[in-house]
Design a protein around this motif. Structure first.
Motif, PDB file in Angstrom:
ATOM      1  N   VAL A  98       5.681  -8.387  -2.609  1.00  0.00           N
ATOM      2  CA  VAL A  98       6.046  -8.309  -1.192  1.00  0.00           C
ATOM      3  C   VAL A  98       7.052  -7.182  -0.968  1.00  0.00           C
ATOM      4  O   VAL A  98       7.028  -6.517   0.066  1.00  0.00           O
ATOM      5  CB  VAL A  98       6.602  -9.664  -0.702  1.00  0.00           C
ATOM      6  N   SER A  99       7.896  -6.946  -1.948  1.00  0.00           N
ATOM      7  CA  SER A  99       8.922  -5.908  -1.839  1.00  0.00           C
ATOM      8  C   SER A  99       8.336  -4.492  -1.826  1.00  0.00           C
ATOM      9  O   SER A  99       8.954  -3.574  -1.292  1.00  0.00           O
ATOM     10  CB  SER A  99       9.914  -6.046  -2.996  1.00  0.00           C
ATOM     11  N   LEU A 100       7.149  -4.330  -2.397  1.00  0.00           N
ATOM     12  CA  LEU A 100       6.520  -3.007  -2.401  1.00  0.00           C
ATOM     13  C   LEU A 100       6.113  -2.609  -0.990  1.00  0.00           C
ATOM     14  O   LEU A 100       5.694  -3.458  -0.197  1.00  0.00           O
ATOM     15  CB  LEU A 100       5.275  -3.002  -3.288  1.00  0.00           C
ATOM     16  N   ASP A 101       6.194  -1.307  -0.689  1.00  0.00           N
ATOM     17  CA  ASP A 101       5.676  -0.872   0.610  1.00  0.00           C
ATOM     18  C   ASP A 101       4.148  -0.849   0.540  1.00  0.00           C
ATOM     19  O   ASP A 101       3.557  -0.994  -0.532  1.00  0.00           O
ATOM     20  CB  ASP A 101       6.275   0.468   1.055  1.00  0.00           C
ATOM     21  N   TYR A 102       3.517  -0.692   1.678  1.00  0.00           N
ATOM     22  CA  TYR A 102       2.058  -0.814   1.745  1.00  0.00           C
ATOM     23  C   TYR A 102       1.342   0.158   0.800  1.00  0.00           C
ATOM     24  O   TYR A 102       0.424  -0.246   0.078  1.00  0.00           O
ATOM     25  CB  TYR A 102       1.573  -0.619   3.188  1.00  0.00           C
ATOM     26  N   ASP A 103       1.745   1.403   0.786  1.00  0.00           N
ATOM     27  CA  ASP A 103       1.064   2.383  -0.073  1.00  0.00           C
ATOM     28  C   ASP A 103       1.172   2.014  -1.544  1.00  0.00           C
ATOM     29  O   ASP A 103       0.215   2.191  -2.314  1.00  0.00           O
ATOM     30  CB  ASP A 103       1.619   3.793   0.163  1.00  0.00           C
ATOM     31  N   ASP A 104       2.319   1.486  -1.962  1.00  0.00           N
ATOM     32  CA  ASP A 104       2.468   1.058  -3.352  1.00  0.00           C
ATOM     33  C   ASP A 104       1.641  -0.198  -3.631  1.00  0.00           C
ATOM     34  O   ASP A 104       1.069  -0.347  -4.716  1.00  0.00           O
ATOM     35  CB  ASP A 104       3.941   0.823  -3.692  1.00  0.00           C
ATOM     36  N   ARG A 105       1.544  -1.099  -2.663  1.00  0.00           N
ATOM     37  CA  ARG A 105       0.667  -2.267  -2.829  1.00  0.00           C
ATOM     38  C   ARG A 105      -0.775  -1.809  -3.048  1.00  0.00           C
ATOM     39  O   ARG A 105      -1.473  -2.328  -3.917  1.00  0.00           O
ATOM     40  CB  ARG A 105       0.727  -3.164  -1.585  1.00  0.00           C
TER      41      ARG A 105
END
Length: 192
Positions: A98-105
């Protein structure tokens, strides 16, 4: 008509928000409220989460319902490793994925579902169910989902049934009638 789920598995809040974030990575939607951490908010309208991805995943008919806590733990372990490798600092207030931003997800999910990844089957299956919640509302009666404004079915232009709850299509899919109905076909379309 599909059956409504009879048994849903309960999962904890960390697994819930993690799996919501995963589902939102597969079919993104808009944030439910300004501080929503699970939904990245990269798309307008409802995505997989608004379409009921968690209800579908928790349904015992999926066969993965009992493993959801483990899948959430695994994706969080992968998120920690991804963040370490990328030099990212994770927010300890939420689970690592959840802590990752969208691009990293997205990059992490791409790595998990890539050919050759040893856990690929888990992540592809989870992704398929998240997509299924959006594009078919498999966990809901279609007419009820449409009446409630299901985001995926609405986005795809699925029409409302006739007043009697049945779908009839006045326009033929190929622009013309391909064959005459069998003479013993009943008014509801069933064979006699």
């Amino acid at each position: 008509m599909r059956r409504i789920p009879e048994r849903k598995v309960d999962i904890g809040p960390d697994a819930t928000i993690t799996l919501e974030a995963y589902a939102d990575t597969i079919v993104p939607g808009e944030k439910r409220w300004p501080g929503d951490r699970a939904i990245a908010g990269v798309s307008a309208g409802g995505g997989a989460v608004a379409s009921g991805a968690l209800d579908l995943l928790r349904w015992d008919a999926t066969g993965i319902h009992d493993g959801l806590e483990d899948l959430a733990d695994r994706v969080n372990d992968h998120a920690r490793a991804y963040a370490d490798k990328a030099g990212l600092t994770l927010d300890p207030a939420v689970p690592p994925f959840v802590s990752l931003d969208y691009d990293d997800r997205v990059r992490l999910v791409q790595a998990l579902t890539a050919p050759g990844h040893p856990e690929k089957d888990f992540w592809v299956l989870l992704s398929l169910f998240c997509n299924m919640a959006f594009d078919s509302a498999a966990h809901l009666h279609t007419a009820e989902a449409l009446a409630e404004g299901h985001p995926g079915l609405t986005a795809m232009g699925i029409t409302q049934p006739d007043a009697d709850g049945l779908w009839r299509f006045q326009d033929f899919g190929y622009g013309r009638q391909l064959a005459d109905p069998h003479p013993d076909t009943t008014p509801t379309g069933s064979p006699a």
